[in-house]
Design a protein around this motif. Sequence first.
Motif, mmCIF file in Angstrom:
data_model
loop_
_atom_site.group_PDB
_atom_site.id
_atom_site.type_symbol
_atom_site.label_atom_id
_atom_site.label_comp_id
_atom_site.label_asym_id
_atom_site.label_seq_id
_atom_site.Cartn_x
_atom_site.Cartn_y
_atom_site.Cartn_z
ATOM 1 N N CYS A 93 0.787 -1.250 -0.004
ATOM 2 C CA CYS A 93 -0.219 -0.002 -0.140
ATOM 3 C C CYS A 93 0.982 1.444 -0.152
ATOM 4 N N PRO B 71 -4.756 -4.000 5.955
ATOM 5 C CA PRO B 71 -4.798 -2.603 5.586
ATOM 6 C C PRO B 71 -4.510 -1.657 6.720
ATOM 7 N N THR C 146 -4.955 1.899 6.597
ATOM 8 C CA THR C 146 -6.037 2.939 6.600
ATOM 9 C C THR C 146 -7.386 2.356 5.874
ATOM 10 N N THR D 96 -8.706 3.399 3.304
ATOM 11 C CA THR D 96 -8.486 3.291 1.843
ATOM 12 C C THR D 96 -7.601 2.310 1.395
ATOM 13 N N SER D 97 -6.765 1.551 2.254
ATOM 14 C CA SER D 97 -5.838 0.530 1.782
ATOM 15 C C SER D 97 -6.162 -0.625 0.815
ATOM 16 N N VAL D 98 -5.627 -0.703 -0.203
ATOM 17 C CA VAL D 98 -6.120 -1.657 -1.252
ATOM 18 C C VAL D 98 -5.663 -2.884 -0.983
ATOM 19 N N THR D 99 -6.397 -3.999 -0.645
ATOM 20 C CA THR D 99 -5.905 -5.209 -0.005
ATOM 21 C C THR D 99 -6.354 -6.255 -1.201
ATOM 22 N N THR E 201 -0.402 6.707 -4.309
ATOM 23 C CA THR E 201 -1.217 6.179 -3.406
ATOM 24 C C THR E 201 -1.969 7.461 -2.687
ATOM 25 N N GLU F 167 -3.271 5.526 1.447
ATOM 26 C CA GLU F 167 -3.401 4.218 1.742
ATOM 27 C C GLU F 167 -2.406 3.791 2.849
ATOM 28 N N GLU G 24 -2.892 7.996 6.799
ATOM 29 C CA GLU G 24 -4.410 8.827 6.407
ATOM 30 C C GLU G 24 -3.985 10.230 6.083
#
Length: 274
Positions: free
Chosen positions: A151, A178, A180, A182-185, A205, A208, A211
């Motif tokens: 991330c 994750p 935050t 908005t983290s893409v996992t 990013t 992610e 914050e």
Amino acid sequence: MDGGAGNAILDRGHGPRSVARVLQLLDRLAGAPQGASLAALAQAMDAPKTTLLGLLRGLAAEGYAVQANGVWRLGPEAYGLARAILAGQQDGGLGTAGRPLLERLAEETGESAMLSVLAPDRSAMVYTEKVESRTALRFSASVGDHRPIHCTASGRVMLAYLPPPWPEEFLSKARLTPLTRTSVTDRRSLRRIVAEVREQGYAVTLGEATEGVVGIAAPVFDARGEVVAAIVLAAPLVRAQPKLAGLARQVRRAGRELSHQMGYRPARRDKKEE
């Protein structure tokens, strides 16, 4: 030197201008491992063939260039000099070359700039150099800080440019925690993002890893064309998002410049880079 062929390199030219052309010749030959003809060199450098031929012969006499089958290449002395220079740098010159670029990037953008490398065990990214923004509201980091791969912009650069099988092994097996909201996992989404990074030449990013912080990273390649680091810009989201495209161009430009200083010479293009 005492009047030998080495002095001929300068005597046949025009002092400093000739020195500049010698360096340009070496740079052109470094970017043409298969060799370059005199005509191609003259066209690329916009210089008379007779002038370049004199310089090339001087370089050849000292072992810095060789001619065979109608093309010119770097000679053994050029490679020996390169190895001697790199041997004097503990990190291959990455920190020495990178620091001034980070200072300039931070000054031009007003944001924090870092160099990040993959940890030896490939479990995280590690900051090796930093220049923080002078503003009160800024991203603050410490040299030696470890950051997650999945991330962060720098981590995604590594996933995009390191050779297989590691990137796919990481995306298949790593624990994607994750940091935050908005983290893409999602692994499928990350594969798509990594492909986009490879296509556009940089990663972004948005909050992610931390914050409210934008991360922008571009690859740094060494003389072998292998990615060795990422140059990173980190900034408050509220300040960076409206000018994201411009910041990305600056980071990418800094990455190309540092790669060049590290000896990276990609195949030259006829059109100029944007």
